[in-house]
Design a protein around this motif. Structure first.
Motif, PDB file in Angstrom:
ATOM      1  N   GLN A 135       0.826  -1.213   0.000  1.00 35.78           N
ATOM      2  CA  GLN A 135       0.000   0.000   0.000  1.00 35.78           C
ATOM      3  C   GLN A 135       0.863   1.267   0.000  1.00 35.78           C
ATOM      4  N   PHE A 136       1.913   1.273   0.821  1.00 34.85           N
ATOM      5  CA  PHE A 136       2.800   2.428   0.845  1.00 34.85           C
ATOM      6  C   PHE A 136       3.489   2.589  -0.508  1.00 34.85           C
ATOM      7  N   ASP A 148      -7.835  12.058   7.182  1.00 36.27           N
ATOM      8  CA  ASP A 148      -7.987  10.724   6.581  1.00 36.27           C
ATOM      9  C   ASP A 148      -6.846  10.367   5.636  1.00 36.27           C
ATOM     10  N   GLU A 149      -6.374  11.360   4.862  1.00 35.46           N
ATOM     11  CA  GLU A 149      -5.241  11.091   3.968  1.00 35.46           C
ATOM     12  C   GLU A 149      -4.000  10.737   4.789  1.00 35.46           C
ATOM     13  N   MET A 150      -3.742  11.527   5.824  1.00 32.03           N
ATOM     14  CA  MET A 150      -2.592  11.264   6.689  1.00 32.03           C
ATOM     15  C   MET A 150      -2.730   9.879   7.325  1.00 32.03           C
ATOM     16  N   LEU A 151      -3.937   9.543   7.751  1.00 34.12           N
ATOM     17  CA  LEU A 151      -4.173   8.245   8.380  1.00 34.12           C
ATOM     18  C   LEU A 151      -3.910   7.095   7.395  1.00 34.12           C
ATOM     19  N   GLN A 152      -4.333   7.261   6.154  1.00 33.81           N
ATOM     20  CA  GLN A 152      -4.084   6.214   5.149  1.00 33.81           C
ATOM     21  C   GLN A 152      -2.587   5.976   4.957  1.00 33.81           C
ATOM     22  N   ILE A 175       2.414   2.859   6.372  1.00 32.40           N
ATOM     23  CA  ILE A 175       3.781   2.812   6.908  1.00 32.40           C
ATOM     24  C   ILE A 175       3.856   1.794   8.053  1.00 32.40           C
ATOM     25  N   TYR A 176       2.853   1.787   8.912  1.00 31.22           N
ATOM     26  CA  TYR A 176       2.837   0.826  10.022  1.00 31.22           C
ATOM     27  C   TYR A 176       2.739  -0.606   9.489  1.00 31.22           C
ATOM     28  N   THR A 192      -0.334   3.304  17.650  1.00 31.21           N
ATOM     29  CA  THR A 192      -1.329   2.982  16.619  1.00 31.21           C
ATOM     30  C   THR A 192      -1.292   4.121  15.591  1.00 31.21           C
ATOM     31  N   PRO A 193      -1.685   3.831  14.358  1.00 35.31           N
ATOM     32  CA  PRO A 193      -1.714   4.903  13.355  1.00 35.31           C
ATOM     33  C   PRO A 193      -2.594   6.075  13.790  1.00 35.31           C
TER      34      PRO A 193
END
Length: 190
Positions: A63-64, A119-123, A128-129, A144-145
């Motif tokens: 995903q990253f 939400d973008e930052m969270l995605q 990354i996590y 946690t993210p």
């Protein structure tokens, strides 16, 4: 530059020397390696993800890698040509802080509307996590993210509108260098 040729032309070399932090010899070496890995002269998303999997064998970087691919693919053709590859690599590995921040902002601003939403930052942070898996031990307030993004927004979203402008992102990243460290993956390569 879509067609594959064994050497960069003098004009292409001159242009890349002017627009990157690589010298002539480095550009020729990178080009040779790029063609070896991508004989067509183009890198597609699956191949790109494969490269990330080599760096992060204990997590899931797909995903990253997807998000990073979208920033590398400047012309949005669905493939990365050598010029796009080397220009992005130049910024992420050798660029000045302001260039790296601009590049990182593009990464986090998934829909490219000029703002980074929560939400973008969270995605991105979730990806990354997932990519780093359990390899990185995190402080409790970032384990946690969601906690990580809450902390980032608390520090960066100065006007509390639930989105970050480039200026908020830039200033906040200077206070929290881990925001740009996702780009340091390339430091060992170059």
């Amino acid at each position: 530059m879509g067609k594959s040729q064994s050497k960069l032309s003098a004009d292409e070399l001159a242009e890349l020397q002017k627009n990157t932090y690589f010298d002539k010899k480095e550009l020729q070496q990178w080009y040779k390696g790029f063609l070896k890995d991508c004989p067509s002269g183009q890198l597609n998303k699956e191949e790109f993800k494969k490269i990330y999997r080599q760096f992060f064998p204990f997590g899931d970087p797909s995903q990253f890698a997807d998000y990073v691919f979208n920033v590398f693919d400047e012309d949005k053709s669905g493939t990365i040509e050598f010029k796009e590859f080397i220009c992005a690599l130049s910024v992420t590995s050798r660029g000045r802080l302001d260039e790296k921040l601009k590049w990182a902002f593009q990464l986090y601003d998934i829909n490219q509307d000029g703002f980074i939403t929560y939400d973008e930052m969270l995605q991105i942070v979730r990806s990354i996590y997932k990519m780093t898996g359990q390899m990185v031990r995190l402080p409790e307030d970032e384990d946690t993210p969601e906690k990580r993004v809450d902390k980032i927004f608390r520090n960066m979203d100065l006007n509390h509108d639930h989105r970050l402008t480039y200026d908020e992102f830039k200033e906040g990243s200077k206070q929290d260098p881990t925001i740009v460290q996702a780009l340091s993956l390339y430091d060992g390569l170059v």
